[in-house]
Scaffold this active site. Structure first.
Site, mmCIF file in Angstrom:
data_model
loop_
_atom_site.group_PDB
_atom_site.id
_atom_site.type_symbol
_atom_site.label_atom_id
_atom_site.label_comp_id
_atom_site.label_asym_id
_atom_site.label_seq_id
_atom_site.Cartn_x
_atom_site.Cartn_y
_atom_site.Cartn_z
ATOM 1 N N HIS A 1 0.749 -1.062 -0.101
ATOM 2 C CA HIS A 1 0.047 0.112 0.002
ATOM 3 C C HIS A 1 0.877 1.307 0.088
ATOM 4 O O HIS A 1 0.146 2.278 0.121
ATOM 5 C CB HIS A 1 -0.875 0.256 1.241
ATOM 6 C CG HIS A 1 -2.071 -1.144 1.193
ATOM 7 N ND1 HIS A 1 -2.831 -1.349 2.134
ATOM 8 C CD2 HIS A 1 -2.573 -1.593 -0.010
ATOM 9 C CE1 HIS A 1 -3.692 -2.316 1.840
ATOM 10 N NE2 HIS A 1 -3.541 -2.543 0.524
ATOM 11 N N CYS B 1 5.759 11.307 -7.924
ATOM 12 C CA CYS B 1 5.487 12.463 -8.851
ATOM 13 C C CYS B 1 4.446 12.331 -9.693
ATOM 14 O O CYS B 1 4.431 11.397 -10.592
ATOM 15 C CB CYS B 1 6.701 12.808 -9.722
ATOM 16 S SG CYS B 1 6.684 14.223 -10.749
HETATM 17 N N1 APR Z 1 -2.125 -6.833 18.297
HETATM 18 C C1 APR Z 1 -2.657 -7.796 17.289
HETATM 19 N N2 APR Z 1 -3.646 -7.213 16.574
HETATM 20 C C2 APR Z 1 -4.159 -5.998 16.663
HETATM 21 C C3 APR Z 1 -3.596 -5.135 17.865
HETATM 22 C C4 APR Z 1 -2.470 -5.695 18.584
HETATM 23 N N3 APR Z 1 -2.199 -4.925 19.667
HETATM 24 N N4 APR Z 1 -4.447 -3.968 17.768
HETATM 25 C C5 APR Z 1 -5.348 -4.266 16.815
HETATM 26 N N5 APR Z 1 -5.291 -5.396 16.186
HETATM 27 C C6 APR Z 1 -6.091 -5.924 14.903
HETATM 28 C C7 APR Z 1 -7.533 -5.380 15.135
HETATM 29 O O1 APR Z 1 -8.309 -6.458 15.687
HETATM 30 C C8 APR Z 1 -7.928 -5.362 13.553
HETATM 31 O O2 APR Z 1 -8.418 -6.852 13.428
HETATM 32 O O3 APR Z 1 -5.525 -5.287 13.970
HETATM 33 C C9 APR Z 1 -6.518 -5.120 13.011
HETATM 34 C C10 APR Z 1 -6.451 -3.916 12.528
HETATM 35 O O4 APR Z 1 -7.401 -3.754 11.495
HETATM 36 P P1 APR Z 1 -7.673 -2.058 10.460
HETATM 37 O O5 APR Z 1 -7.539 -1.306 11.536
HETATM 38 O O6 APR Z 1 -8.745 -2.502 9.352
HETATM 39 O O7 APR Z 1 -6.088 -2.246 9.666
HETATM 40 P P2 APR Z 1 -5.739 -3.057 8.438
HETATM 41 O O8 APR Z 1 -6.381 -4.471 8.497
HETATM 42 O O9 APR Z 1 -4.328 -2.964 8.505
HETATM 43 O O10 APR Z 1 -6.634 -2.280 7.239
HETATM 44 C C11 APR Z 1 -6.136 -2.797 5.979
HETATM 45 O O11 APR Z 1 -7.197 -0.579 5.162
HETATM 46 O O12 APR Z 1 -7.568 1.612 5.281
HETATM 47 C C12 APR Z 1 -6.880 0.528 4.467
HETATM 48 O O13 APR Z 1 -4.995 0.726 3.319
HETATM 49 C C13 APR Z 1 -5.604 0.714 4.594
HETATM 50 O O14 APR Z 1 -3.674 -0.860 4.959
HETATM 51 C C14 APR Z 1 -5.030 -0.410 5.385
HETATM 52 C C15 APR Z 1 -6.092 -1.573 4.979
#
Ligand code: APR
Length: 235
Positions: free
Chosen positions: A109, A117
């Site tokens: 990502h 650019c």
């Molecule tokens: N340890 C393990 N897991 C955790 C912790 C922790 N301390 N804290 C939060 N989590 C988990 C949450 O339960 C959740 O399932 O991490 C996950 C985070 O989910 P999101 O906030 O949706 O992040 P992500 O899955 O990386 O999002 C994917 O979405 O917005 C777009 O491009 C952005 O890369 C991102 C993509």
């Protein structure tokens, strides 16, 4: 459990949460006060460039105040000591994996510390603020650099090598991701289709948890070092 030689690890915002970086869909569902759908899109950049550039300038500045945690360090240890292949595919745009020592890493990502650019298409290392003016180091275009972040609706980077690694892996481990965003959320199904063992390490069940052979729930800073030690004990 298959004989493990080739490992692919997918990481998401959850692996950086204990370093102090906000996840995207945490309580309230806002990322630093914004819905990702409102800020992380090409339309938002066209509609309100200052808002988007300023938002990512703040994220980029924030990197100076956080450090890798035990989960990032455990994955770097695995890369250093694992005799087979290991690839980390991260959805995160922070540099915590690199700062922990990981090298075999793909930022699907994009990255906060890179600029794209809009004139020449070059990706260049970038550490400052974009608000206040920029000059492309490659083509000298003024004020045409944007965050090198893959916005919603844009194609993630390096999908070909990622898919090749998923097809070739014996073990796929998903760490700290909600399974809410494709194509990353579909990686487990590619791994399953080519008979890899699949493991989810997360704070709670993700949207795709039913696709995994095994799962452990808890904080990444606890789960990942334990898991790495168990894998290295098999090496
Ligand atoms: N340890 C393990 N897991 C955790 C912790 C922790 N301390 N804290 C939060 N989590 C988990 C949450 O339960 C959740 O399932 O991490 C996950 C985070 O989910 P999101 O906030 O949706 O992040 P992500 O899955 O990386 O999002 C994917 O979405 O917005 C777009 O491009 C952005 O890369 C991102 C993509």
């Amino acid at each position: 459990m298959v004989t493990v030689r080739n490992i692919v690890v997918l990481t998401g915002a959850g692996i950086s949460a204990e370093s102090g970086l906000a996840t995207f869909r945490g309580p309230g569902g806002l990322w630093e006060g914004h819905r990702v759908e409102d800020i992380c899109t090409p339309e938002a950049l066209d509609r309100d460039e200052a808002l988007v550039l300023g938002f990512y300038d703040a994220r980029r500045r924030g990197l100076a105040h956080v450090a890798p945690n035990a989960a990032h360090r455990a994955l770097a240890k695995l890369e250093a000591e694992w005799p087979g292949k290991l690839l980390i595919v991260t959805q995160n745009v922070d540099d915590l994996h690199e700062r922990a020592g990981s090298r075999r890493l793909i930022h699907m990502h994009g990255e906060l510390l890179s600029a794209l650019c809009r004139v020449c298409g070059e990706h260049t290392a970038f550490a400052g603020d974009m608000i206040g003016g920029t000059v492309c180091p490659s083509c000298s275009a003024r004020d045409r650099l944007r965050p090198d972040i893959v916005f919603f609706g844009e194609m993630p980077y390096e999908m070909e090598p990622i898919e090749q690694a998923l097809i070739a892996c014996d073990l796929f481990v998903s760490i700290g991701t909600s399974g809410a965003v494709y194509p990353a959320a579909g990686f487990v199904q590619i791994a399953n289709a080519t008979n890899a063992w699949t493991l989810e390490l997360n704070l709670d069940r993700s949207a795709g948890s039913h696709h995994f052979d095994d799962a452990r729930y808890g904080a990444a800073s606890q789960l990942v070092p334990e898991w790495v030690d168990s894998v290295l004990a098999m090496a």
